[in-house]
Write an enzyme that holds these catalytic residues in place. Sequence first.
Site, short mmCIF file in Angstrom:
data_model
loop_
_atom_site.label_atom_id
_atom_site.label_comp_id
_atom_site.label_asym_id
_atom_site.label_seq_id
_atom_site.Cartn_x
_atom_site.Cartn_y
_atom_site.Cartn_z
N ASN A 87 -5.09 12.41 -0.05
CA ASN A 87 -4.34 11.55 0.85
C ASN A 87 -5.32 10.75 1.96
O ASN A 87 -6.54 10.89 1.85
CB ASN A 87 -3.61 12.59 1.54
CG ASN A 87 -2.30 11.58 2.26
OD1 ASN A 87 -1.78 10.62 1.62
ND2 ASN A 87 -1.84 12.04 3.56
N LYS A 88 -4.83 9.94 2.80
CA LYS A 88 -5.55 9.18 3.75
C LYS A 88 -6.65 10.28 4.44
O LYS A 88 -6.32 11.11 4.83
CB LYS A 88 -4.51 8.68 4.63
CG LYS A 88 -5.19 7.76 5.81
CD LYS A 88 -6.07 6.67 5.03
CE LYS A 88 -5.49 5.71 4.15
NZ LYS A 88 -6.29 4.70 3.50
N GLN B 264 -2.06 2.65 10.00
CA GLN B 264 -0.75 2.54 9.08
C GLN B 264 0.16 3.61 9.84
O GLN B 264 1.56 3.26 9.93
CB GLN B 264 -1.13 3.25 7.70
CG GLN B 264 -1.52 2.30 6.76
CD GLN B 264 -3.37 2.63 6.82
OE1 GLN B 264 -3.70 3.29 7.61
NE2 GLN B 264 -3.81 2.55 5.47
N ARG C 46 0.75 -1.27 -0.14
CA ARG C 46 0.03 -0.17 -0.15
C ARG C 46 0.97 1.40 0.03
O ARG C 46 1.96 1.09 0.29
CB ARG C 46 -0.91 -0.01 1.29
CG ARG C 46 -0.66 -0.95 2.49
CD ARG C 46 0.30 -0.05 3.39
NE ARG C 46 0.16 1.42 3.38
CZ ARG C 46 0.88 2.23 3.57
NH1 ARG C 46 2.19 1.91 3.76
NH2 ARG C 46 0.76 3.55 3.75
N GLY C 47 0.37 2.39 -0.24
CA GLY C 47 1.07 3.51 -0.31
C GLY C 47 1.42 3.96 -2.00
O GLY C 47 1.47 2.77 -2.49
N ALA C 48 1.06 5.23 -2.11
CA ALA C 48 1.09 5.45 -3.53
C ALA C 48 2.14 4.83 -4.44
O ALA C 48 2.01 4.14 -5.55
CB ALA C 48 0.66 6.83 -3.99
N ARG D 49 -7.06 -0.81 -7.16
CA ARG D 49 -7.51 0.44 -6.09
C ARG D 49 -7.65 1.78 -7.02
O ARG D 49 -6.70 2.11 -7.86
CB ARG D 49 -6.47 0.55 -5.03
CG ARG D 49 -6.44 -0.43 -4.07
CD ARG D 49 -5.73 -0.18 -2.77
NE ARG D 49 -6.29 0.62 -1.83
CZ ARG D 49 -5.51 1.30 -0.94
NH1 ARG D 49 -4.29 0.89 -0.74
NH2 ARG D 49 -6.10 2.31 -0.14
N ASP E 166 -1.83 10.47 -2.41
CA ASP E 166 -2.09 9.40 -3.39
C ASP E 166 -2.35 10.10 -4.77
O ASP E 166 -2.27 9.04 -5.82
CB ASP E 166 -3.47 8.63 -2.65
CG ASP E 166 -2.92 7.72 -1.63
OD1 ASP E 166 -2.89 8.43 -0.50
OD2 ASP E 166 -2.39 6.71 -1.79
O1 MRU Z 1 -4.65 3.07 2.18
P1 MRU Z 1 -3.06 3.26 1.91
O2 MRU Z 1 -2.38 2.91 3.08
O3 MRU Z 1 -2.46 2.79 0.77
O4 MRU Z 1 -2.79 5.06 1.89
C1 MRU Z 1 -1.62 5.69 1.87
C2 MRU Z 1 -1.55 7.00 2.13
O5 MRU Z 1 -2.55 7.69 2.27
C3 MRU Z 1 -0.28 7.45 2.03
O6 MRU Z 1 -0.20 8.58 2.69
C4 MRU Z 1 -0.14 7.84 0.47
O7 MRU Z 1 -0.09 6.73 -0.18
C5 MRU Z 1 1.16 8.92 0.47
S1 MRU Z 1 2.57 7.52 0.26
C6 MRU Z 1 3.89 8.00 0.32
#
Ligand code: MRU
Length: 369
Positions: free
Chosen positions: A258-259, A207, A53-55, A94, A248
């Site tokens: 973002n989250k 996270q 996970r994470g962009a 996703r 993201d």
């Molecule tokens: O749902 P996730 O864990 O994939 O969400 C991740 C985030 O929101 C991060 O802050 C985002 O991807 C930035 S990654 C460097």
Amino acid sequence: MNVDGKQMRPIWFDEDTKTVKVIDQRRLPHELIVEDLTTNDQVIHAIKDMYVRGAPLIGATGALGVYVILVQKSNRGEDDAWFKAECARLRDARPTATNLAWGVARVMEKALSVPLYDLRVSTALAEALEVVEEEAVNCQKIGEFGLAIIKEIAEKKNGKPVNILTHCNAGWLACIEYGTATAPMYTAFDAGIDIHVWVDETRPLNQGARLTAWELGKHGIRHTVITDNAGGHLMQHGMVDLVIVGTDRTTRAGDVANKIGTYLKALAARDNNVPFYVALPSSTFDWTITDGIKDIPIEERDPGEIKYVQGLVDGKIASVLVPPANSPAANHAFDVTPARLVTGFITERGVCPAREDEIMALFPEKKIG
Ligand code: MRU
């Protein structure tokens, strides 16, 4: 990055077995489990279920996933229609992080540019590995550019620690190395600047509490896990000098997805004159859109993630039910922070204000017309 003396990345290609390997992030920090991804179904499952996970990491997984599509046992890699359909299935695993579509498209197009199957496989792998390495270098540069921001605050604080607040995990686990939001923290710490990080737990999947705290701890960076709602209070009391988050998907005009909960941090930061920076590689800009609230698809995930909290019980990972079993829950996974609340972007090309003309000045090749 260094985990107990061992260099690790969240994804890598094992040359001996010719397999894509990933850390199963669902089990961190309590278990460090590595999984093989050998079919497109497995890659899609790993993205949807958030082993990865994470962009930037999702983008890299999508890139290597195109190679997996070509080499999986049931492969029909010479059938262009099938190959493109499988890539589309992977791209759609996703919706919010733009890196996934970017990584898949980049490797798919490169593979399709060569006619012979064997050459297509080696071309896809080489391109995917280039994506992985480029993202690692991008994050390193984000760290170098972000260092100046932290240094300036440290100088004004005369040796007192710089308190940085972050949300979710935009660390090396979400990228390849260094992270985006965490990269300036690692460079500042390594340069001897005294920093302390407030880590939002980041419900529902925690996270921040599980991953960011683990990462920072492994690097020896002082940090404190806080509830998602504590940031505003800490800012009112002068206990936050700077907010740095990842993203993201960010529009060409600077709106930031973002989250979930990031927007509320940006509002509190603005109300308390705390600088609010977003760190991102260019792969996270969506150059095709300007209005984030209207145009960024926001993922809605399983409400079960809200109702059940996961943790360690008697040495084993377990899930416990929190609300009444029959209460409905809604799980909006991201929100959009308008550009006007963002102090600036930290990118691999430098730092800029959150305005279209400033972003375009850093990335002139993305100008339309
Ligand atoms: O749902 P996730 O864990 O994939 O969400 C991740 C985030 O929101 C991060 O802050 C985002 O991807 C930035 S990654 C460097």
